[in-house]
Design a protein around this motif. Structure first.
Motif, PDB file in Angstrom:
ATOM      1  N   PHE A  14       0.829  -1.195   0.000  1.00  0.00           N
ATOM      2  CA  PHE A  14       0.000   0.000   0.000  1.00  0.00           C
ATOM      3  C   PHE A  14       0.870   1.254   0.000  1.00  0.00           C
ATOM      4  O   PHE A  14       1.928   1.275   0.623  1.00  0.00           O
ATOM      5  CB  PHE A  14      -0.905   0.047   1.227  1.00  0.00           C
ATOM      6  N   ALA A  15       0.381   2.273  -0.665  1.00  0.00           N
ATOM      7  CA  ALA A  15       1.015   3.578  -0.548  1.00  0.00           C
ATOM      8  C   ALA A  15       0.677   4.169   0.818  1.00  0.00           C
ATOM      9  O   ALA A  15      -0.323   3.796   1.446  1.00  0.00           O
ATOM     10  CB  ALA A  15       0.513   4.505  -1.656  1.00  0.00           C
ATOM     11  N   VAL A  16       1.509   5.084   1.253  1.00  0.00           N
ATOM     12  CA  VAL A  16       1.285   5.777   2.521  1.00  0.00           C
ATOM     13  C   VAL A  16       1.444   7.271   2.286  1.00  0.00           C
ATOM     14  O   VAL A  16       2.313   7.698   1.527  1.00  0.00           O
ATOM     15  CB  VAL A  16       2.277   5.297   3.596  1.00  0.00           C
ATOM     16  N   GLY A  17       0.606   8.028   2.921  1.00  0.00           N
ATOM     17  CA  GLY A  17       0.681   9.479   2.772  1.00  0.00           C
ATOM     18  C   GLY A  17       0.798  10.181   4.105  1.00  0.00           C
ATOM     19  O   GLY A  17       0.439   9.628   5.151  1.00  0.00           O
ATOM     20  N   TRP A  18       1.338  11.375   4.038  1.00  0.00           N
ATOM     21  CA  TRP A  18       1.361  12.287   5.191  1.00  0.00           C
ATOM     22  C   TRP A  18       0.459  13.469   4.857  1.00  0.00           C
ATOM     23  O   TRP A  18       0.503  14.016   3.751  1.00  0.00           O
ATOM     24  CB  TRP A  18       2.775  12.784   5.467  1.00  0.00           C
TER      25      TRP A  18
ATOM     26  N   LYS B   5      -5.759   3.264   0.042  1.00  0.00           N
ATOM     27  CA  LYS B   5      -6.584   2.106  -0.333  1.00  0.00           C
ATOM     28  C   LYS B   5      -5.878   1.278  -1.397  1.00  0.00           C
ATOM     29  O   LYS B   5      -6.144   0.081  -1.543  1.00  0.00           O
ATOM     30  CB  LYS B   5      -7.925   2.579  -0.874  1.00  0.00           C
ATOM     31  N   TYR B   6      -4.985   1.934  -2.129  1.00  0.00           N
ATOM     32  CA  TYR B   6      -4.285   1.264  -3.227  1.00  0.00           C
ATOM     33  C   TYR B   6      -2.808   1.642  -3.155  1.00  0.00           C
ATOM     34  O   TYR B   6      -2.413   2.478  -2.350  1.00  0.00           O
ATOM     35  CB  TYR B   6      -4.866   1.715  -4.572  1.00  0.00           C
TER      36      TYR B   6
ATOM     37  N   TYR C  54      -7.047   4.314   6.342  1.00  0.00           N
ATOM     38  CA  TYR C  54      -6.618   4.160   7.727  1.00  0.00           C
ATOM     39  C   TYR C  54      -5.702   5.318   8.098  1.00  0.00           C
ATOM     40  O   TYR C  54      -4.741   5.618   7.380  1.00  0.00           O
ATOM     41  CB  TYR C  54      -5.901   2.826   7.922  1.00  0.00           C
ATOM     42  N   TRP C  55      -5.996   5.931   9.235  1.00  0.00           N
ATOM     43  CA  TRP C  55      -5.295   7.137   9.662  1.00  0.00           C
ATOM     44  C   TRP C  55      -4.705   6.971  11.053  1.00  0.00           C
ATOM     45  O   TRP C  55      -5.272   6.260  11.898  1.00  0.00           O
ATOM     46  CB  TRP C  55      -6.271   8.321   9.679  1.00  0.00           C
ATOM     47  N   GLY C  56      -3.578   7.660  11.279  1.00  0.00           N
ATOM     48  CA  GLY C  56      -2.998   7.701  12.603  1.00  0.00           C
ATOM     49  C   GLY C  56      -3.629   8.806  13.426  1.00  0.00           C
ATOM     50  O   GLY C  56      -4.445   9.588  12.937  1.00  0.00           O
TER      51      GLY C  56
ATOM     52  N   SER D 204       3.328  11.639  -0.342  1.00  0.00           N
ATOM     53  CA  SER D 204       2.925  10.236  -0.397  1.00  0.00           C
ATOM     54  C   SER D 204       4.004   9.426  -1.091  1.00  0.00           C
ATOM     55  O   SER D 204       4.824   9.968  -1.847  1.00  0.00           O
ATOM     56  CB  SER D 204       1.576  10.065  -1.094  1.00  0.00           C
ATOM     57  N   ILE D 205       3.984   8.121  -0.842  1.00  0.00           N
ATOM     58  CA  ILE D 205       5.009   7.230  -1.387  1.00  0.00           C
ATOM     59  C   ILE D 205       4.375   5.873  -1.648  1.00  0.00           C
ATOM     60  O   ILE D 205       3.575   5.377  -0.857  1.00  0.00           O
ATOM     61  CB  ILE D 205       6.189   7.122  -0.400  1.00  0.00           C
ATOM     62  N   ILE D 206       4.731   5.276  -2.781  1.00  0.00           N
ATOM     63  CA  ILE D 206       4.196   3.953  -3.070  1.00  0.00           C
ATOM     64  C   ILE D 206       4.976   2.900  -2.310  1.00  0.00           C
ATOM     65  O   ILE D 206       6.013   3.183  -1.716  1.00  0.00           O
ATOM     66  CB  ILE D 206       4.207   3.653  -4.583  1.00  0.00           C
ATOM     67  N   TRP D 207       4.493   1.677  -2.349  1.00  0.00           N
ATOM     68  CA  TRP D 207       5.075   0.616  -1.534  1.00  0.00           C
ATOM     69  C   TRP D 207       6.551   0.397  -1.840  1.00  0.00           C
ATOM     70  O   TRP D 207       7.364   0.229  -0.939  1.00  0.00           O
ATOM     71  CB  TRP D 207       4.309  -0.680  -1.746  1.00  0.00           C
TER      72      TRP D 207
END
Length: 123
Positions: free
Chosen positions: A31-35, A99-100, A112-114, A49-52
């Motif tokens: 999953f990618a993750v974003g700030w 999500k992707y 999903y968020w921190g 954001s950054i991809i897996w």
């Protein structure tokens, strides 16, 4: 999935901070993750954001050239290195799992968020 953002604090303009984001009990794999960040009295906004694989990243214009997003998949952690901080970077910073595996800037693409970590930059 519970995401834990950490590393915030009070710094002076021009200083650096590194934020970390790690999930509890789940993996960020595939999953990618974003700030994102929410300045006082303002709406939450995209930061990076950054991809897996870590090979593609995306930045908001306001942080381009100063912030670097990276990830260590072996440690299941995503980082946000923030350099040359400015008072306008003051905000609660959130990490989120996409999500992707896509470097989207849209909050609707993250599920999903921190809980957020506060960064305060004094002038």
């Amino acid at each position: 999935v519970q995401l834990q953002a950490s590393g915030g604090g009070l710094v002076q303009a021009g200083d650096s901070l590194r934020l970390s984001c790690a999930p509890s009990g789940e993996t960020l794999s595939s999953f990618a993750v974003g700030w994102f960040r929410q300045p006082p009295g303002k709406e939450r906004e995209f930061v990076a954001s950054i991809i897996w694989s870590g090979t593609r990243t995306r930045y908001a214009d306001s942080v381009k050239g100063r912030f670097v997003i990276s990830r260590d998949n072996a440690k299941n952690t995503v980082f946000l290195q923030m350099n040359s901080l400015k008072p306008e970077d003051t905000a609660v910073y959130y990490c989120a799992r996409a999500k992707y595996d896509s470097i989207s800037y849209a909050q609707r693409d993250y599920d999903y968020w921190g809980q957020g970590t506060l960064v305060t930059v004094s002038s």
